[in-house]
Design a protein around this motif. Structure first.
Motif, PDB file in Angstrom:
ATOM      1  N   ARG A   1       0.836  -1.214   0.000  1.00  0.00           N
ATOM      2  CA  ARG A   1       0.000   0.000   0.000  1.00  0.00           C
ATOM      3  C   ARG A   1       0.862   1.252   0.000  1.00  0.00           C
ATOM      4  O   ARG A   1       0.597   2.205  -0.722  1.00  0.00           O
ATOM      5  CB  ARG A   1      -0.922   0.009   1.216  1.00  0.00           C
ATOM      6  N   LYS A   2       1.918   1.233   0.819  1.00  0.00           N
ATOM      7  CA  LYS A   2       2.815   2.394   0.901  1.00  0.00           C
ATOM      8  C   LYS A   2       3.471   2.653  -0.456  1.00  0.00           C
ATOM      9  O   LYS A   2       3.520   3.800  -0.917  1.00  0.00           O
ATOM     10  CB  LYS A   2       3.876   2.156   1.967  1.00  0.00           C
TER      11      LYS A   2
ATOM     12  N   ARG B   1       2.384   1.743  -3.390  1.00  0.00           N
ATOM     13  CA  ARG B   1       1.362   2.211  -4.334  1.00  0.00           C
ATOM     14  C   ARG B   1       1.049   3.688  -4.112  1.00  0.00           C
ATOM     15  O   ARG B   1       0.914   4.442  -5.065  1.00  0.00           O
ATOM     16  CB  ARG B   1       0.090   1.380  -4.199  1.00  0.00           C
ATOM     17  N   ASP B   2       0.943   4.079  -2.845  1.00  0.00           N
ATOM     18  CA  ASP B   2       0.675   5.483  -2.532  1.00  0.00           C
ATOM     19  C   ASP B   2       1.791   6.392  -3.034  1.00  0.00           C
ATOM     20  O   ASP B   2       1.547   7.528  -3.428  1.00  0.00           O
ATOM     21  CB  ASP B   2       0.500   5.687  -1.016  1.00  0.00           C
ATOM     22  N   GLU B   3       3.020   5.864  -3.019  1.00  0.00           N
ATOM     23  CA  GLU B   3       4.168   6.639  -3.481  1.00  0.00           C
ATOM     24  C   GLU B   3       4.361   6.535  -4.987  1.00  0.00           C
ATOM     25  O   GLU B   3       5.277   7.134  -5.533  1.00  0.00           O
ATOM     26  CB  GLU B   3       5.436   6.155  -2.762  1.00  0.00           C
ATOM     27  N   GLY B   4       3.504   5.759  -5.641  1.00  0.00           N
ATOM     28  CA  GLY B   4       3.586   5.597  -7.093  1.00  0.00           C
ATOM     29  C   GLY B   4       4.717   4.697  -7.551  1.00  0.00           C
ATOM     30  O   GLY B   4       5.118   4.737  -8.708  1.00  0.00           O
ATOM     31  N   LYS B   5       5.208   3.881  -6.664  1.00  0.00           N
ATOM     32  CA  LYS B   5       6.321   2.997  -7.005  1.00  0.00           C
ATOM     33  C   LYS B   5       5.878   1.592  -7.385  1.00  0.00           C
ATOM     34  O   LYS B   5       6.699   0.767  -7.732  1.00  0.00           O
ATOM     35  CB  LYS B   5       7.314   2.927  -5.833  1.00  0.00           C
ATOM     36  N   ARG B   6       4.586   1.337  -7.298  1.00  0.00           N
ATOM     37  CA  ARG B   6       4.041   0.028  -7.731  1.00  0.00           C
ATOM     38  C   ARG B   6       2.818   0.263  -8.527  1.00  0.00           C
ATOM     39  O   ARG B   6       2.062   1.119  -8.352  1.00  0.00           O
ATOM     40  CB  ARG B   6       3.702  -0.837  -6.516  1.00  0.00           C
TER      41      ARG B   6
END
Length: 51
Positions: free
Chosen positions: A43-44, A46-51
């Motif tokens: 989730r972290k 994804r929130d940072e746009g890294k996944r």
């Protein structure tokens, strides 16, 4: 591999679970804790746009 998993994710979860069990945590609880930890990381990222 499950949807959204990356190479190595399962191995990370297995290592986390093993470390918890070696630390005295019940194996079933350790599996749940390792899965929840990986979900938080995912989730972290994804929130940072890294996944």
């Amino acid at each position: 591999m499950q949807n959204g998993e990356r190479d190595g994710d399962r191995e990370v979860m297995r290592r986390n679970q093993r470390d918890l069990v070696e630390g005295g945590v019940d194996p079933r609880k350790a599996e749940k804790m390792a899965r929840e930890s990986m979900q938080r990381v995912d989730r972290k990222l994804r929130d940072e746009g890294k996944r």
